[in-house]
Design a protein around this motif. Structure first.
Motif, PDB file in Angstrom:
ATOM      1  N   GLU A   1      -1.984  -9.583   0.049  1.00 24.57           N
ATOM      2  CA  GLU A   1      -0.888  -8.693   0.198  1.00 24.57           C
ATOM      3  C   GLU A   1      -1.061  -8.150   1.585  1.00 24.57           C
ATOM      4  OE1 GLU A   1       0.074  -4.250  -2.061  1.00 24.57           O
ATOM      5  OE2 GLU A   1      -1.948  -5.319  -2.294  1.00 24.57           O
TER       6      GLU A   1
ATOM      7  N   TYR B   1       1.098  -5.658   4.788  1.00 22.92           N
ATOM      8  CA  TYR B   1       1.455  -4.181   4.752  1.00 22.92           C
ATOM      9  C   TYR B   1       2.225  -3.972   6.206  1.00 22.92           C
ATOM     10  CZ  TYR B   1      -1.820  -3.276   1.326  1.00 22.92           C
ATOM     11  OH  TYR B   1      -2.517  -3.273  -0.073  1.00 22.92           O
TER      12      TYR B   1
ATOM     13  N   SER C   1       3.844  -2.124   1.240  1.00 27.18           N
ATOM     14  CA  SER C   1       3.451  -3.507   0.808  1.00 27.18           C
ATOM     15  C   SER C   1       4.498  -4.341   0.582  1.00 27.18           C
ATOM     16  CB  SER C   1       2.569  -3.277  -0.438  1.00 27.18           C
ATOM     17  OG  SER C   1       2.217  -4.420  -1.219  1.00 27.18           O
TER      18      SER C   1
ATOM     19  N   LYS D   1       4.200  -6.443  -1.875  1.00 25.07           N
ATOM     20  CA  LYS D   1       4.323  -6.596  -3.173  1.00 25.07           C
ATOM     21  C   LYS D   1       5.555  -5.997  -3.625  1.00 25.07           C
ATOM     22  CE  LYS D   1       0.622  -9.312  -3.440  1.00 25.07           C
ATOM     23  NZ  LYS D   1       0.758 -10.766  -4.087  1.00 25.07           N
TER      24      LYS D   1
ATOM     25  N   SER E   1       5.477  -1.770  -5.161  1.00 30.61           N
ATOM     26  CA  SER E   1       4.482  -0.822  -4.838  1.00 30.61           C
ATOM     27  C   SER E   1       4.844   0.423  -4.116  1.00 30.61           C
ATOM     28  CB  SER E   1       3.488  -1.730  -3.867  1.00 30.61           C
ATOM     29  OG  SER E   1       2.937  -2.829  -4.316  1.00 30.61           O
TER      30      SER E   1
END
Length: 309
Positions: free
Chosen positions: A148, A150, A170, A172, A175
Motif C-alpha cells: 500500500e 500513500y 491510500s 487502495k 480507503s
C-alpha cells in the motif's frame, strides 16, 4: 520573521573549533581509511551555516496559502539538513548518537528520527509517494500482494489542533483519508535537541587535537648547531607532523632561502646583512619551541621577512 530558529552561538563555537584546529583536522581526516572526511566536515559546516543563518527569514505567515505551504516545506527541509549534518559529524569523529532511539519529542511508537522522516515525507520531501501513515512500515505477506502506498493532500493551516495538516490518501480503492498533523514547536524541539550535539562535537575536536599533540610531544626533534641544518630538520618534522605545505612550511622555507642566499656583496652591504641574519636566528628557536611541546602549533606564527632596502 520565523520564530523557530537555532542558537547561532553554538554554530560559531563549532566553526571556530574547525578554524583553530584545521591543520590537525586536514592532516587527520583528509585520508581516513581511504575516505576524505575533511571534505565531509567542510560540507556539514557550510550547510549548517546556511541553515542556521537562513532560518529566521522563512516566512510562515505569508498571505498566500501556496507560498506558506512551500515555506513550511522549506522549514522542514532546513531542519532535516541540520539533523543530517550533525549525524554525519558524529560519524566522522566516531561519537555515539545518543538520541538515536529517543522518542521523547513526538511520543510515538517509533523513534523520533523515523517519525520526523514521516513528517518530512508528508509535508516536504515526497508527498506524492510514501509507504506509511505513521512512520511504521507495514510488512506485506505474500509475493503477489502489492504494498500500500500513500499520497498527501495539500498542506493547510486551516482548522484542527495542529499548526499544519494534510490528509493521507491510500492507493487502495475504498480507503478513507487519514488526517496527519504537525506542530512547529515539536519539529523545532526535535531539531534543537539534535543540534545541541554540536557541543559534543566541539569537545571531541579539542580532545582529539590534544591527544594528537600529546602523542607528538613524545617525539623528539633533533638539535643542530648549524642554523640551515636545524631549519631542514624542522621542515621535515613539520611536514611529517602536519603535512607538506601547511603549518610552518612557508616560514621555514623562507628562512632557509635567506640563510642560503648568495652573499657576494661589498663590505658596506655585508655590514647591513650580517646583523639582519642574526636577528632572524631567534625565529628558528621559536619555531622549534612551538613545534616541540605540542607537535602542532596552537597559534600560527606569522613571518614576513623585513626588506633589506
Amino acid at each position: 520573521m520565523n520564530p523557530y530558529t537555532l542558537d547561532d552561538s553554538l554554530l560559531q563555537q563549532f566553526k571556530q573549533a574547525v578554524f583553530d584546529h584545521d591543520d590537525f583536522l586536514i592532516n587527520a581526516y583528509c585520508d581516513f581509511n581511504g575516505e576524505n572526511r575533511w571534505n565531509l566536515i567542510c560540507s556539514a559546516k557550510d550547510w549548517l551555516s546556511v541553515s542556521v543563518n537562513g532560518l529566521p527569514y522563512i516566512d510562515l505567515n505569508h498571505e498566500i496559502d501556496d507560498v506558506r505551504s512551500l515555506n513550511v516545506a522549506q522549514l522542514i527541509m532546513t531542519y532535516d539538513i541540520v539533523v543530517e549534518s550533525v549525524k554525519k559529524l558524529l560519524q566522522v569523529f566516531d561519537l555515539e548518537h545518543l538520541l538515536k532511539g529517543d522518542n521523547s519529542i513526538f511520543n510515538k511508537p517509533v523513534p523520533d528520527d523515523r517519525y520526523f522522516k514521516q513528517i518530512r515525507a508528508c509535508f516536504a520531501a515526497h508527498p506524492v509517494d510514501f509507504d506509511s501513515t505513521d512512520g511504521v512500515k507495514v510488512k506485506v505477506k505474500g509475493s503477489n500482494q502489492k504494498p500500500e502506498r500513500y499520497l498527501a493532500s495539500w498542506s493547510s493551516d486551516v482548522g484542527g489542533n495542529a499548526d499544519y495538516s494534510v490528509y493521507l490518501y491510500s492507493n487502495k480503492p475504498g480507503s478513507d483519508p487519514i488526517p496527519f498533523l504537525m506542530n512547529f514547536a515539536q519539529i523545532h524541539a526535535y531539531t534543537a535537541k539534535r543540534y545541541s550535539l554540536l557541543a559534543d562535537i566541539v569537545k571531541a575536536i579539542e580532545e582529539k587535537k590534544e591527544m594528537f599533540s600529546q602523542e607528538q610531544s613524545q617525539r623528539p626533534i633533533r638539535r643542530s648547531a648549524n642554523v640551515v641544518e636545524q631549519l631542514q630538520i624542522l621542515l621535515q618534522e613539520n611536514d611529517v607532523r602536519i603535512r607538506e605545505g601547511d603549518g610552518y612550511h612557508y616560514q621555514i622555507k623562507a628562512l632557509i632561502d635567506l640563510f642560503t642566499a648568495p652573499q657576494e656583496f661589498n663590505e658596506q652591504e655585508q655590514e647591513a646583512i650580517a646583523p639582519y641574519l642574526r636577528l632572524l636566528k631567534p625565529l628558528v628557536e621559536e619555531i622549534y619551541q612551538r613545534c616541540k611541546p605540542c607537535g602542532m602549533c596552537q597559534t600560527r606564527l606569522y613571518f614576513d621577512p623585513p626588506s633589506l632596502v
